[in-house]
Scaffold this active site. Structure first.
Site, PDB file in Angstrom:
ATOM      1  N   ARG A 145      -0.101  -8.962  13.402  1.00 21.93           N
ATOM      2  CA  ARG A 145      -0.694  -7.904  12.557  1.00 21.93           C
ATOM      3  C   ARG A 145      -1.594  -8.503  11.482  1.00 21.93           C
ATOM      4  O   ARG A 145      -2.646  -7.963  11.168  1.00 21.93           O
ATOM      5  CB  ARG A 145       0.417  -7.049  11.915  1.00 21.93           C
ATOM      6  CG  ARG A 145       1.094  -6.123  12.924  1.00 21.93           C
ATOM      7  CD  ARG A 145       2.371  -5.537  12.375  1.00 21.93           C
ATOM      8  NE  ARG A 145       2.143  -4.655  11.238  1.00 21.93           N
ATOM      9  CZ  ARG A 145       3.075  -4.356  10.325  1.00 21.93           C
ATOM     10  NH1 ARG A 145       4.280  -4.869  10.433  1.00 21.93           N
ATOM     11  NH2 ARG A 145       2.786  -3.538   9.339  1.00 21.93           N
TER      12      ARG A 145
ATOM     13  N   LYS B  56       0.832  -1.222   0.000  1.00 18.70           N
ATOM     14  CA  LYS B  56       0.000   0.000   0.000  1.00 18.70           C
ATOM     15  C   LYS B  56       0.853   1.253   0.000  1.00 18.70           C
ATOM     16  O   LYS B  56       0.646   2.162  -0.792  1.00 18.70           O
ATOM     17  CB  LYS B  56      -0.909   0.062   1.237  1.00 18.70           C
ATOM     18  CG  LYS B  56      -1.951  -1.006   1.341  1.00 18.70           C
ATOM     19  CD  LYS B  56      -2.861  -0.757   2.537  1.00 18.70           C
ATOM     20  CE  LYS B  56      -2.155  -0.776   3.883  1.00 18.70           C
ATOM     21  NZ  LYS B  56      -1.610  -2.073   4.300  1.00 18.70           N
TER      22      LYS B  56
ATOM     23  N   ARG C 297      -9.220   1.083   9.308  1.00 23.62           N
ATOM     24  CA  ARG C 297      -8.807  -0.291   9.562  1.00 23.62           C
ATOM     25  C   ARG C 297      -9.881  -1.064  10.324  1.00 23.62           C
ATOM     26  O   ARG C 297      -9.693  -2.239  10.592  1.00 23.62           O
ATOM     27  CB  ARG C 297      -7.537  -0.264  10.413  1.00 23.62           C
ATOM     28  CG  ARG C 297      -6.265  -0.641   9.656  1.00 23.62           C
ATOM     29  CD  ARG C 297      -5.153  -0.541  10.666  1.00 23.62           C
ATOM     30  NE  ARG C 297      -3.940  -1.224  10.329  1.00 23.62           N
ATOM     31  CZ  ARG C 297      -2.905  -0.645   9.736  1.00 23.62           C
ATOM     32  NH1 ARG C 297      -2.977   0.592   9.320  1.00 23.62           N
ATOM     33  NH2 ARG C 297      -1.794  -1.332   9.558  1.00 23.62           N
TER      34      ARG C 297
ATOM     35  N   ARG D  33      11.897  -6.524   4.837  1.00 22.08           N
ATOM     36  CA  ARG D  33      11.793  -5.072   4.743  1.00 22.08           C
ATOM     37  C   ARG D  33      12.796  -4.369   5.661  1.00 22.08           C
ATOM     38  O   ARG D  33      12.991  -4.800   6.797  1.00 22.08           O
ATOM     39  CB  ARG D  33      10.363  -4.710   5.188  1.00 22.08           C
ATOM     40  CG  ARG D  33       9.824  -3.472   4.623  1.00 22.08           C
ATOM     41  CD  ARG D  33       8.349  -3.601   4.372  1.00 22.08           C
ATOM     42  NE  ARG D  33       7.560  -3.423   5.585  1.00 22.08           N
ATOM     43  CZ  ARG D  33       6.237  -3.261   5.546  1.00 22.08           C
ATOM     44  NH1 ARG D  33       5.578  -3.267   4.417  1.00 22.08           N
ATOM     45  NH2 ARG D  33       5.569  -3.119   6.670  1.00 22.08           N
TER      46      ARG D  33
ATOM     47  N   ARG E 264      11.971  -2.451  11.179  1.00 22.63           N
ATOM     48  CA  ARG E 264      10.963  -1.859  12.059  1.00 22.63           C
ATOM     49  C   ARG E 264      10.608  -2.868  13.143  1.00 22.63           C
ATOM     50  O   ARG E 264      10.474  -4.038  12.860  1.00 22.63           O
ATOM     51  CB  ARG E 264       9.705  -1.575  11.232  1.00 22.63           C
ATOM     52  CG  ARG E 264       9.438  -0.134  10.962  1.00 22.63           C
ATOM     53  CD  ARG E 264       8.385   0.041   9.910  1.00 22.63           C
ATOM     54  NE  ARG E 264       7.087  -0.529  10.273  1.00 22.63           N
ATOM     55  CZ  ARG E 264       6.000  -0.488   9.495  1.00 22.63           C
ATOM     56  NH1 ARG E 264       6.062   0.090   8.314  1.00 22.63           N
ATOM     57  NH2 ARG E 264       4.877  -1.017   9.874  1.00 22.63           N
TER      58      ARG E 264
HETATM   59  P1  AMP Z   1       1.170   0.414   9.170  1.00 23.53           P
HETATM   60  O1  AMP Z   1       2.431   1.166   8.952  1.00 23.53           O
HETATM   61  O2  AMP Z   1       0.009   0.972   8.385  1.00 23.53           O
HETATM   62  O3  AMP Z   1       1.324  -1.066   8.950  1.00 23.53           O
HETATM   63  O4  AMP Z   1       0.769   0.607  10.711  1.00 23.53           O
HETATM   64  C1  AMP Z   1       1.634   0.195  11.749  1.00 23.53           C
HETATM   65  C2  AMP Z   1       0.870   0.091  13.070  1.00 23.53           C
HETATM   66  O5  AMP Z   1       0.287   1.373  13.401  1.00 23.53           O
HETATM   67  C3  AMP Z   1      -0.301  -0.870  13.090  1.00 23.53           C
HETATM   68  O6  AMP Z   1       0.092  -2.200  13.318  1.00 23.53           O
HETATM   69  C4  AMP Z   1      -1.142  -0.298  14.217  1.00 23.53           C
HETATM   70  O7  AMP Z   1      -0.607  -0.615  15.473  1.00 23.53           O
HETATM   71  C5  AMP Z   1      -0.977   1.197  14.025  1.00 23.53           C
HETATM   72  N1  AMP Z   1      -2.014   1.751  13.101  1.00 23.53           N
HETATM   73  C6  AMP Z   1      -1.817   2.308  11.865  1.00 23.53           C
HETATM   74  N2  AMP Z   1      -2.967   2.711  11.311  1.00 23.53           N
HETATM   75  C7  AMP Z   1      -3.943   2.399  12.201  1.00 23.53           C
HETATM   76  C8  AMP Z   1      -5.355   2.528  12.202  1.00 23.53           C
HETATM   77  N3  AMP Z   1      -6.019   3.060  11.161  1.00 23.53           N
HETATM   78  N4  AMP Z   1      -6.032   2.093  13.300  1.00 23.53           N
HETATM   79  C9  AMP Z   1      -5.394   1.552  14.352  1.00 23.53           C
HETATM   80  N5  AMP Z   1      -4.069   1.375  14.414  1.00 23.53           N
HETATM   81  C10 AMP Z   1      -3.331   1.787  13.356  1.00 23.53           C
END
Ligand code: AMP
Length: 214
Positions: free
Chosen positions: A171, A13, A88, A127, A160
């Site tokens: 996740r 994404k 989400r 990654r 990360r």
């Molecule tokens: P991402 O980089 O989008 O994979 O997000 C990394 C982490 O941030 C996720 O595993 C969640 O802990 C938190 N996070 C990101 N976006 C959201 C969201 N829309 N709602 C809740 N937690 C989020």
């Protein structure tokens, strides 16, 4: 164009959203990136976010919704935006509808990048990210010229915290439980553009452009 990028962690994404930013000149709003900034803060919110993210869980809806509401109100979103990693959950999607209605805006499309679970773990575990400038790499698909060193700024490449295998599994589980229902939610609204994410970065981008007519 007002867009959402939907898909499991590791579907690409963020990468695809960045390519579209360059093409359309609209901002990418990544709640993951915003929350990673927040967790560095030495505040009760920063500590809470850090703990939740390190376990691969979702940050509470009300916190994320507030962040997105504020961000969408900024002038650079006037021409459009790409939401990457938000919504989400169904409550987040409903809150977004309310926020957009108040701003007299509408979603144009939801780009859903579909990738099977087993492929995701393979992708995410390779990654790496530059701890200085945030540039992203992959040890197989996009390796740096010198191992462990950022091509752009010479910074150190790290994994990360939430890309470690145990956290990734959590996740993906959380995605299947809380986020996957959004596919149906947006399909019913006639907004969903389903893209096969198991292809080269360029081919996935071509499919996205075709689906959006850009
Ligand atoms: P991402 O980089 O989008 O994979 O997000 C990394 C982490 O941030 C996720 O595993 C969640 O802990 C938190 N996070 C990101 N976006 C959201 C969201 N829309 N709602 C809740 N937690 C989020």
């Amino acid at each position: 164009m007002n867009l959402i990028f939907l898909g499991p962690p590791g579907a690409g994404k963020g990468t695809q959203a960045k390519k579209l930013v360059d093409l359309l000149g609209i901002p990418q709003i990544s709640t993951g990136d915003i929350l990673r900034e927040k967790k560095r803060e030495d505040s009760p919110l920063g500590h809470k976010v850090r703990e939740i993210m390190s376990e691969g869980k979702l940050v509470p809806d009300e916190i994320v919704i507030e962040i997105v509401k504020e961000r969408l109100g900024k002038p650079d979103c006037g021409k459009g935006f790409i939401l990457d990693g938000f919504p989400r959950t169904i409550p987040q999607a409903e809150a977004l509808e309310k926020i957009l209605a108040e701003m007299r805006k509408q979603l144009d499309a939801v780009v859903y990048i579909d990738v099977p679970d087993e492929e995701l773990i393979r992708r995410i575990s390779g990654r790496r990210v530059c701890e200085e400038c945030g540039e992203e790499y992959h040890i197989i698909f996009k390796p740096p010229r010198v191992e462990g060193v950022c091509d752009k700024c010479g910074g150190k490449l790290i994994q990360r915290e939430d890309d470690k295998e145990e956290v990734v599994k959590k996740r993906i589980e959380v995605y299947n439980e809380s986020t996957a229902p959004l596919v149906d939610f947006y399909e019913k609204k006639g907004l969903l553009k389903k893209i096969n994410g198991v292809a080269s970065m360029e081919n996935v981008f071509e499919s996205i452009k075709t689906s959006l007519g850009v």
